[in-house]
Design a protein around this motif. Sequence first.
Motif, PDB file in Angstrom:
ATOM      1  N   PHE A   1       0.736  -1.312   0.088  1.00  0.00           N
ATOM      2  CA  PHE A   1       0.069   0.058   0.243  1.00  0.00           C
ATOM      3  C   PHE A   1       0.892   1.151   0.063  1.00  0.00           C
TER       4      PHE A   1
ATOM      5  N   TYR B   1       0.681   5.207   0.708  1.00  0.00           N
ATOM      6  CA  TYR B   1      -0.051   6.494   1.405  1.00  0.00           C
ATOM      7  C   TYR B   1       0.656   7.855   1.170  1.00  0.00           C
TER       8      TYR B   1
ATOM      9  N   LEU C   1      -4.814   6.741   1.763  1.00  0.00           N
ATOM     10  CA  LEU C   1      -4.508   5.902   0.823  1.00  0.00           C
ATOM     11  C   LEU C   1      -4.546   6.238  -0.730  1.00  0.00           C
TER      12      LEU C   1
ATOM     13  N   ILE D   1       4.496   7.349   2.368  1.00  0.00           N
ATOM     14  CA  ILE D   1       4.822   5.979   3.185  1.00  0.00           C
ATOM     15  C   ILE D   1       4.151   4.626   2.816  1.00  0.00           C
TER      16      ILE D   1
ATOM     17  N   GLN E   1       0.772  -5.999   4.432  1.00  0.00           N
ATOM     18  CA  GLN E   1      -0.025  -6.637   5.333  1.00  0.00           C
ATOM     19  C   GLN E   1      -0.034  -8.052   4.939  1.00  0.00           C
TER      20      GLN E   1
ATOM     21  N   PHE F   1       4.743  -0.539   8.343  1.00  0.00           N
ATOM     22  CA  PHE F   1       5.175   0.353   7.486  1.00  0.00           C
ATOM     23  C   PHE F   1       6.674   0.752   7.158  1.00  0.00           C
TER      24      PHE F   1
END
Lengths: 113, 115
Positions: free
Chosen positions: B34, B36, B46, B93, B97, B106
């Motif tokens: 992901f 962000y 996001l 960032i 998961q 992160f």
Amino acid sequence: AQKITQTQPGMFVQEKEAVTLDCTYDTSDPSYGLFWYKQPSSGEMIFLIYQGSYDQQNATEGRYSLNFQKARKSANLVISASQLGDSAMYFCASNTGGFKTIFGAGTRLFVKA
Amino acid sequence: GAVVSQHPSWVICKSGTSVKIECRSLDFQATTMFWYRQFPKQSLMLMATSNEGSKATYEQGVEKDKFLINHASLTLSTLTVTSAHPEDSSFYICSVQQGPNQPQHFGDGTRLSIL
């Protein structure tokens, strides 16, 4: 759609005292996870604690505990015995049945010596 | 838990430059990562979900041609800010998961400043 609400932009707590950071969530999915993250001024995101929607007991991790009230859709973070190093931004977050995580606006915690 | 490495930590560059940010999952094979974006004193927004071997899924309002995402392996995703302008200055960032309803891990983030 998921929504996370943190109504406290900033909180002050005296060192060694306990503090509660509020979080409410809104989801229609019966299966979800709730998380709290800490973000110091350096920027990194640190995972603190997790609560699953089907967990019967409130989650605890050291000085952190999550006060999970499912009927009220609240997942407040309790930090016991606050330390100066606890001063940071705290984000409540959730995801429902998958990978996408939604974050609240955050609460800035200031610990006073 | 998973350890995520993100580079560079900060970038200062001239307007019009393209900037590449790398996100590596060091001990976990991540089919999904992901990205962000975070403005000062705001929450994480996001931008996109990076999918190994396929196109990224962008959130509404995020320009695909501006923010190019490549997830060529199970351990590496890159975000390229193309032709960056001052309004692209922000904190970016990444995260991985390990499974549904699992916490995200992160990277340390990248502070991007476009002059």
